[in-house]
Design a protein around this motif. Structure first.
Motif, short mmCIF file in Angstrom:
data_model
loop_
_atom_site.label_atom_id
_atom_site.label_comp_id
_atom_site.label_asym_id
_atom_site.label_seq_id
_atom_site.Cartn_x
_atom_site.Cartn_y
_atom_site.Cartn_z
N ARG A 87 77.16 26.24 52.56
CA ARG A 87 77.03 27.04 53.77
C ARG A 87 77.69 28.41 53.64
NH1 ARG A 87 73.99 28.70 57.90
NH2 ARG A 87 75.28 29.44 59.62
N GLU A 89 71.62 25.54 54.54
CA GLU A 89 72.43 25.62 53.34
C GLU A 89 71.66 26.31 52.22
OE1 GLU A 89 74.09 23.34 56.11
OE2 GLU A 89 72.29 22.55 55.16
N GLU A 142 72.99 32.66 53.24
CA GLU A 142 72.91 32.71 54.71
C GLU A 142 72.55 34.10 55.22
OE1 GLU A 142 74.72 33.48 58.74
OE2 GLU A 142 75.37 34.27 56.79
N THR A 160 72.62 30.91 63.30
CA THR A 160 71.88 30.53 62.10
C THR A 160 72.36 29.16 61.64
OG1 THR A 160 73.43 31.42 60.44
CG2 THR A 160 71.84 32.96 61.41
N ALA A 161 71.51 28.48 60.88
CA ALA A 161 71.86 27.18 60.31
C ALA A 161 71.14 27.05 58.97
CB ALA A 161 71.47 26.04 61.24
#
Length: 389
Positions: free
Chosen positions: A132, A10, A137, A7-8
């Motif tokens: 992050r 913010e 997330e 996953t990526a």
């Protein structure tokens, strides 16, 4: 190929992105069911303002065509609606202006990753850490788990979750099948099946919020229809209960995990801990009880998986804790970014989906193939082998 994902993104960035690799081709994707899991994560009594801002939905931008996986990596995107208020602060290009303009964070919050991450990555703006490390997330992980659930459902495997306790208020153990548990907890704002417990939990959450504090709790995930033999005893990192434990504790604010009767096993004699083995022509080998939560030797034993996770109270408080400014080294009371008084019901949904992912990963390791048809053939052949044993 092993099932895996990354996953990526913010918390105040434009989007969250997840890429899943290793799914077989020809898995039908139910887009409504996928987004239903994301909507479930946003519910729950005690949530903060962020849940009023975001209306999460996942868009699949790769790996699926005409409703079915192609065998290629599946790419998912969840747009952050709040991004429009942060386009300058979170811009990837350099911006000019004061610390206030850049919303620089130099006052670490206790219980968060702020200070540890700043020291580790040598970042003087702690926003680069908190953006992050935020529980935002987990939306991407719920989307990933929602896809895994759809694979498991093709083989009769069901996943449910419910809240065991909040702030010391413990719900009675639900004496019902998994379908009824799903139906009843889905109607509850605190994800419990017992109405009286629900009322008491809601009152406690409201009081805690009024006091500027937060509370945690315990959630339980149950997986039924799991075949015997997922995971392995031959290496420590192939034990499925160990992998599930790691996944559960990786959820933001989770600090403990147990299976079956868990820590209670320390207080009982062995005769009241281990599950006796029975046999009947109708059921084959099975256990008289399920105190070990569906695992022996790191492998599923055919009983339902029962795993619980402990969530600490959210550390961002409206009654701030003491900390130290990294610029001046002077003490201060920690600033508030945004907070939930209680996120335990939502954490139950997150836990369901991270457990579903680990079970699906082990399932494909056992019955893997490049297409759903190949996986099905491997699975059916194994069931015949077990039945004939």
């Amino acid at each position: 190929m092993s099932l895996r994902y990354l996953t990526a993104g913010e918390t105040h960035g434009p989007q969250l992105t997840a890429i899943i690799e290793g799914l077989p081709s020809n898995l039908e994707i139910d887009f409504e069911a996928l987004n239903f899991q994301l909507q479930r994560r946003q519910k729950g009594h005690g949530r903060g303002r962020r849940m009023q801002i975001e209306k999460d939905a996942a868009q699949i931008v790769g790996g699926v065509r005409h409703g079915k996986t192609t065998g290629a990596p599946v790419a998912l995107v969840i747009t952050n609606n709040d991004w429009k208020h942060w386009t300058s602060v979170m811009n990837i290009e350099p911006i000019e202006g004061s610390d206030e303009t850049k919303r620089r964070v130099h006052r670490p919050r206790p219980g968060h990753a702020d200070l540890n991450g700043g020291l580790k990555y040598n970042l003087k703006d702690l926003r680069n850490v908190l953006e992050r490390s935020s529980a935002r997330e987990t939306a991407a992980r719920v989307a990933v788990g929602a896809v895994a659930r759809q694979l498991l459902a093709q083989f009769g495997i069901k996943v449910a979750g419910h809240v065991v306790s909040i702030g010391g208020i413990v719900a009675p153990a639900p004496n019902m099948d998994i379908d009824e548990l799903i139906e009843r907890t889905e109607q509850s704002p605190v994800r419990v099946a017992d109405p009286e417990t629900e009322r008491r939990m809601i009152e406690l959450i409201d009081k805690t919020k009024a006091d500027g504090d937060s509370i945690g709790g315990v959630v339980e995930c149950i997986v039924t229809g799991v075949p015997v033999g997922l995971g392995s005893h031959v290496q420590w990192d192939r034990k499925l209960d160990g992998r599930i434990a790691q996944a559960v504790v990786s959820i933001n604010a989770f600090k403990g995990v147990e299976f079956g009767i868990g820590f209670e096993a320390a207080n009982r004699p062995g005769s009241q801990v281990h599950d006796e083995i029975l046999y009947s022509p109708e059921r084959g080998y099975h256990r008289a009880t399920n105190r070990l939560g569906g695992f022996e030797g790191g492998m599923t034993n055919g009983e339902p998986i029962v795993v619980r996770g402990v969530m600490k109270p959210i550390p961002t408080l409206y009654k701030p804790l003491r900390s130290v400014d990294i610029d001046t080294k002077e003490p201060f009371t920690a600033q508030v970014e945004r907070s939930d008084a209680c996120a335990v019901p939502a954490a139950s949904v997150v836990m369901e989906n991270v457990v579903a992912w680990e079970v699906a990963k082990a399932f494909l390791e056992k019955f893997g193939g490049d297409s759903m048809e190949e996986v099905r053939a491997n699975y059916d052949n194994y069931l015949r082998q077990v039945a004939e044993y």
